[in-house]
Design an enzyme around this catalytic site. Sequence first.
Site, PDB file in Angstrom:
ATOM      1  N   PHE A  63       0.841  -1.196   0.000  1.00 43.64           N
ATOM      2  CA  PHE A  63       0.000   0.000   0.000  1.00 43.64           C
ATOM      3  C   PHE A  63       0.875   1.244   0.000  1.00 43.64           C
ATOM      4  O   PHE A  63       1.876   1.318   0.725  1.00 43.64           O
ATOM      5  CB  PHE A  63      -0.908   0.020   1.243  1.00 43.64           C
ATOM      6  CG  PHE A  63      -1.712   1.295   1.382  1.00 43.64           C
ATOM      7  CD1 PHE A  63      -2.912   1.451   0.709  1.00 43.64           C
ATOM      8  CD2 PHE A  63      -1.245   2.355   2.169  1.00 43.64           C
ATOM      9  CE1 PHE A  63      -3.651   2.627   0.818  1.00 43.64           C
ATOM     10  CE2 PHE A  63      -1.978   3.531   2.289  1.00 43.64           C
ATOM     11  CZ  PHE A  63      -3.177   3.667   1.610  1.00 43.64           C
ATOM     12  N   ASP A 120     -22.655 -20.731 -13.308  1.00 45.41           N
ATOM     13  CA  ASP A 120     -21.503 -20.656 -14.213  1.00 45.41           C
ATOM     14  C   ASP A 120     -21.688 -21.542 -15.457  1.00 45.41           C
ATOM     15  O   ASP A 120     -22.176 -22.671 -15.348  1.00 45.41           O
ATOM     16  CB  ASP A 120     -20.286 -21.146 -13.409  1.00 45.41           C
ATOM     17  CG  ASP A 120     -18.978 -20.833 -14.082  1.00 45.41           C
ATOM     18  OD1 ASP A 120     -18.997 -20.323 -15.208  1.00 45.41           O
ATOM     19  OD2 ASP A 120     -17.938 -21.090 -13.450  1.00 45.41           O
ATOM     20  N   ARG A 143      -7.319 -21.244 -10.624  1.00 46.87           N
ATOM     21  CA  ARG A 143      -8.482 -21.736 -11.378  1.00 46.87           C
ATOM     22  C   ARG A 143      -8.354 -21.338 -12.855  1.00 46.87           C
ATOM     23  O   ARG A 143      -9.331 -20.991 -13.482  1.00 46.87           O
ATOM     24  CB  ARG A 143      -9.789 -21.222 -10.775  1.00 46.87           C
ATOM     25  CG  ARG A 143     -10.944 -22.170 -10.992  1.00 46.87           C
ATOM     26  CD  ARG A 143     -12.283 -21.566 -10.623  1.00 46.87           C
ATOM     27  NE  ARG A 143     -13.332 -22.560 -10.787  1.00 46.87           N
ATOM     28  CZ  ARG A 143     -14.615 -22.305 -10.872  1.00 46.87           C
ATOM     29  NH1 ARG A 143     -15.061 -21.079 -10.798  1.00 46.87           N
ATOM     30  NH2 ARG A 143     -15.495 -23.267 -11.016  1.00 46.87           N
ATOM     31  N   LYS A 160     -25.868 -13.371  -9.294  1.00 46.84           N
ATOM     32  CA  LYS A 160     -24.892 -13.888  -8.316  1.00 46.84           C
ATOM     33  C   LYS A 160     -23.517 -13.422  -8.784  1.00 46.84           C
ATOM     34  O   LYS A 160     -23.058 -13.823  -9.851  1.00 46.84           O
ATOM     35  CB  LYS A 160     -24.970 -15.414  -8.270  1.00 46.84           C
ATOM     36  CG  LYS A 160     -23.958 -16.066  -7.344  1.00 46.84           C
ATOM     37  CD  LYS A 160     -24.210 -17.578  -7.336  1.00 46.84           C
ATOM     38  CE  LYS A 160     -23.164 -18.353  -6.577  1.00 46.84           C
ATOM     39  NZ  LYS A 160     -23.333 -19.802  -6.740  1.00 46.84           N
ATOM     40  N   ASP A 216     -19.782 -13.503  -8.488  1.00 47.44           N
ATOM     41  CA  ASP A 216     -18.768 -14.397  -7.923  1.00 47.44           C
ATOM     42  C   ASP A 216     -17.368 -13.807  -8.080  1.00 47.44           C
ATOM     43  O   ASP A 216     -17.155 -12.865  -8.864  1.00 47.44           O
ATOM     44  CB  ASP A 216     -18.875 -15.748  -8.659  1.00 47.44           C
ATOM     45  CG  ASP A 216     -18.447 -16.927  -7.804  1.00 47.44           C
ATOM     46  OD1 ASP A 216     -17.784 -16.718  -6.777  1.00 47.44           O
ATOM     47  OD2 ASP A 216     -18.763 -18.081  -8.192  1.00 47.44           O
ATOM     48  N   MET A 217     -16.399 -14.373  -7.392  1.00 53.13           N
ATOM     49  CA  MET A 217     -14.990 -13.929  -7.483  1.00 53.13           C
ATOM     50  C   MET A 217     -14.159 -15.099  -6.978  1.00 53.13           C
ATOM     51  O   MET A 217     -14.143 -15.374  -5.784  1.00 53.13           O
ATOM     52  CB  MET A 217     -14.847 -12.705  -6.581  1.00 53.13           C
ATOM     53  CG  MET A 217     -13.578 -11.938  -6.721  1.00 53.13           C
ATOM     54  SD  MET A 217     -12.446 -12.301  -5.394  1.00 53.13           S
ATOM     55  CE  MET A 217     -11.253 -11.018  -5.614  1.00 53.13           C
ATOM     56  N   ASN A 218     -13.497 -15.793  -7.906  1.00 49.75           N
ATOM     57  CA  ASN A 218     -12.998 -17.117  -7.560  1.00 49.75           C
ATOM     58  C   ASN A 218     -11.493 -17.291  -7.449  1.00 49.75           C
ATOM     59  O   ASN A 218     -10.976 -18.363  -7.751  1.00 49.75           O
ATOM     60  CB  ASN A 218     -13.552 -18.135  -8.563  1.00 49.75           C
ATOM     61  CG  ASN A 218     -14.967 -18.527  -8.187  1.00 49.75           C
ATOM     62  OD1 ASN A 218     -15.206 -18.986  -7.081  1.00 49.75           O
ATOM     63  ND2 ASN A 218     -15.898 -18.309  -9.078  1.00 49.75           N
ATOM     64  N   ASP A 261     -18.328  -9.557   3.905  1.00 49.05           N
ATOM     65  CA  ASP A 261     -17.967  -8.422   4.761  1.00 49.05           C
ATOM     66  C   ASP A 261     -19.023  -7.335   4.626  1.00 49.05           C
ATOM     67  O   ASP A 261     -19.836  -7.351   3.697  1.00 49.05           O
ATOM     68  CB  ASP A 261     -16.576  -7.899   4.383  1.00 49.05           C
ATOM     69  CG  ASP A 261     -16.477  -7.519   2.915  1.00 49.05           C
ATOM     70  OD1 ASP A 261     -17.135  -6.542   2.519  1.00 49.05           O
ATOM     71  OD2 ASP A 261     -15.762  -8.203   2.152  1.00 49.05           O
ATOM     72  N   ASP A 283     -19.005 -22.484  -0.054  1.00 47.73           N
ATOM     73  CA  ASP A 283     -19.164 -23.540  -1.052  1.00 47.73           C
ATOM     74  C   ASP A 283     -19.369 -24.891  -0.392  1.00 47.73           C
ATOM     75  O   ASP A 283     -19.612 -25.883  -1.074  1.00 47.73           O
ATOM     76  CB  ASP A 283     -17.928 -23.599  -1.968  1.00 47.73           C
ATOM     77  CG  ASP A 283     -18.068 -22.657  -3.153  1.00 47.73           C
ATOM     78  OD1 ASP A 283     -19.171 -22.129  -3.356  1.00 47.73           O
ATOM     79  OD2 ASP A 283     -17.070 -22.468  -3.872  1.00 47.73           O
ATOM     80  N   GLU A 287     -40.034 -37.385  -1.269  1.00 47.21           N
ATOM     81  CA  GLU A 287     -39.086 -36.288  -1.022  1.00 47.21           C
ATOM     82  C   GLU A 287     -39.587 -34.985  -1.646  1.00 47.21           C
ATOM     83  O   GLU A 287     -39.417 -33.908  -1.083  1.00 47.21           O
ATOM     84  CB  GLU A 287     -37.713 -36.649  -1.584  1.00 47.21           C
ATOM     85  CG  GLU A 287     -36.957 -37.642  -0.709  1.00 47.21           C
ATOM     86  CD  GLU A 287     -35.607 -37.988  -1.296  1.00 47.21           C
ATOM     87  OE1 GLU A 287     -34.615 -37.906  -0.556  1.00 47.21           O
ATOM     88  OE2 GLU A 287     -35.559 -38.332  -2.496  1.00 47.21           O
TER      89      GLU A 287
HETATM   90  C1  DGJ Z   1     -17.983 -20.647  -6.788  1.00 48.85           C
HETATM   91  C2  DGJ Z   1     -19.332 -20.455  -6.174  1.00 48.85           C
HETATM   92  O1  DGJ Z   1     -19.240 -20.291  -4.799  1.00 48.85           O
HETATM   93  C3  DGJ Z   1     -20.208 -21.638  -6.566  1.00 48.85           C
HETATM   94  O2  DGJ Z   1     -21.444 -21.565  -5.925  1.00 48.85           O
HETATM   95  C4  DGJ Z   1     -20.358 -21.640  -8.065  1.00 48.85           C
HETATM   96  O3  DGJ Z   1     -21.038 -20.496  -8.458  1.00 48.85           O
HETATM   97  C5  DGJ Z   1     -18.998 -21.713  -8.728  1.00 48.85           C
HETATM   98  N1  DGJ Z   1     -18.108 -20.702  -8.215  1.00 48.85           N
HETATM   99  C6  DGJ Z   1     -19.111 -21.573 -10.212  1.00 48.85           C
HETATM  100  O4  DGJ Z   1     -17.907 -21.475 -10.827  1.00 48.85           O
END
Ligand code: DGJ
Length: 728
Positions: free
Chosen positions: A278, A365, A441, A474, A476-478, A532, A546, A612
């Site tokens: 920073f 996805d 990934r 949704k 996401d950020m993976n 957060d 997940d 079910e």
């Molecule tokens: C991570 C997410 O937490 C999952 O629920 C799913 O959306 C996957 N990514 C898809 O790549």
Amino acid sequence: MLSGRNEVIYSSYKNTTYQMKVNEYGVLLHLYYGRKISDVVMDYTLKNYDRGFSGNPYEADKDRTFSLDTVPQEFPGTGVGDYRINCVNVENADGSGLADFRYVSHKIRDSKYFIPGLPAVYDETDEAKTLIILLEDPVTHLQAKLFYGVLEDNDIITRTVVYINNGKEDIKLTKAYSACLDLPFGEWDLVHFHGRHCMERQMERVSSMNGIKSIESKRGASSHHHNPFVILCEPNTNEEYGDCYGMMFVYSGNHKTQIETDQTGATRVVMGIHEEHFGWNLSAGESFYAPEVILTYSAHGFEKLSQNYHETIRTNICRGKYKVARRPILINNWEATYFDFDEEKIYTIAKSASELGIEMLVLDDGWFGVRNNDFAGLGDWFVNEEKLKGGLPKLVKRVNDLGMKFGIWVEPEMVNEDTNLYREHPEWVLKVPSRNPNRSRYQLVLDMSRPEVIDYLFDCYTKIFDSTNIEYVKWDMNRSIADVFSTNLPANRQGEVYHRYVLGVYELLDRLEKRYPNLLIEGCAGGGGRFDAGMLYYTPQIWCSDDTDAIERLQIQYGTSFGYPVSTMGAHVSASPNHQTGRNTSLETRGVVAMSGTFGYELDLGLLGEEEKNEVKAQVETFKRYYDLIQDGKYYRLSNAMDAIDYCAWQFVAKDQGETLVNMVQIRPRANGRLIHLKFKGLNPEALYQLDGSEEVFNGAALMYGGYTFERKAGDFPTYQLHFIRVK
Ligand code: DGJ
């Protein structure tokens, strides 16, 4: 010009008092924060005396008893004789690294401040107030403007700092934290929430030590690993008793909280943007806005502390239509299909879900670009017509015709190398040009500090959202961020990139929200890797983890509940055996656990038998019935999920005490086991409550003080969900 010597800045609220004092040298001392004390100046608790190796400011002259190193301070400087953890580091134009903050002035404003470009607690009642205290270094004229926002009803004090270069020369901030809290006396346990992917926010409590503890993330996101939220509590504190303080960072990037117990036995906590990587250049007249910290104090243990945060996040952080509107029960296709789907498969899932009362289909996805696995596609935000023939509008219409809403997954901040976007704009990723980047990934990270990247993403998504009826996203950020370097900024400004990245994410979210005010956005980062208060300002719910295993979720949701309300926690019923752990649990147990969140399903409903399916139908009805109680009621932890060997229990109570829902999962089957006995909480002791589906009536006092006995059920992880309604 300094003024206000010996002035006491004294704030007493409904339940708490916060006191500071400007001493004779203009140093802003921290006197007290805690349970309400009226009309007494707490400086009598401070006794200065000469300690070796703790030097004295020049103006103290022959007084060797006053040292910046030993007094409690509101916002300590750097390099001027306080050797404890601090909030600021600087590189001044003359090469020195000193900042000596002294009091200039203060004022009170009749509204809550806001912070340009950053999320912050807001107030719609006009009852909040802001205290602003201006400090300045007398030589460089670097100013620290301290902001304190007060929400009296929830015992909340928010804090932030604006750093202003009021001098003539350039200054570089190499550390610019948001808050310092000095607790001059007492022993304090630290409660914090650590974890990993698929096991976020595990509550851990450690006792104080002489030295420094640190909770931090350098991953570019708040992270699965260390949530930006800590509690300091007296060693005897439990759910209902004891003094405790919470500090929660309203920020989604790198963060650091340090806790130091010093030579005097005092404890200091500082919180802010992590200083590693920073650096922020402040030319004359420029300012830097630090993110907000939400402080709360509870004299009545963790329960009250959590409830203060729950109420504040629901009312003063979350925004938009779905802050209050009922959120749809969803079916998500991820664990049902992963990347292997086409239009018909998705439609079939939606159709069977609609027959069971589920209200929204979320296409996860794999619907865009050449995205058949995670090697390619991210960044090419146009529909994959091989999978979805006729495109999104056709599918969305078919889903809408079933009476269901349609939602979609995106991962805006990422790019695969195998995409048109990367081939056209390789300079748009975070990467040092002379080095190969770290892959995770198989994806790289877009440079969200670049305005043209934000514009590109905004255009892509508006094209999609305008083309059809998308009501939920949704986001996401993976991956964790590395190779932080922007080709858009000169060498001496690379220290700004991490923070500018976060500002870019917030800006894109803000622009999309303004354009689509009715859109529900759910945050996600490989589950709860960016759970957060900063994200909650834009996304009122976040996919909690997940890990969808109901028994693992007991601990994840328990840890999350210390700071964040149930209405923010994405939770789904998934298949059994569970895809992450291989564990078998009943549909009933999975339902009860997922209902303590924003409820949904994530499995192939077509594989369920008739019985079910009927159970799912009944669950959906149950959740709809209890929705307000769960989402808006008060939340009570009835057991410690981290030690849960036998059972795990929690309870919701309506704010008017008119009903309550008690949930309990039996963890271990036992031969000839002991009965499970629980004392309920939060009821009206004089009121009468009837157990749903029975003739049994109890008064609140009996249920709270005498408790309720559960008969054990046989088998793995049986569940109890008891609903009591006030009848008198
Ligand atoms: C991570 C997410 O937490 C999952 O629920 C799913 O959306 C996957 N990514 C898809 O790549």
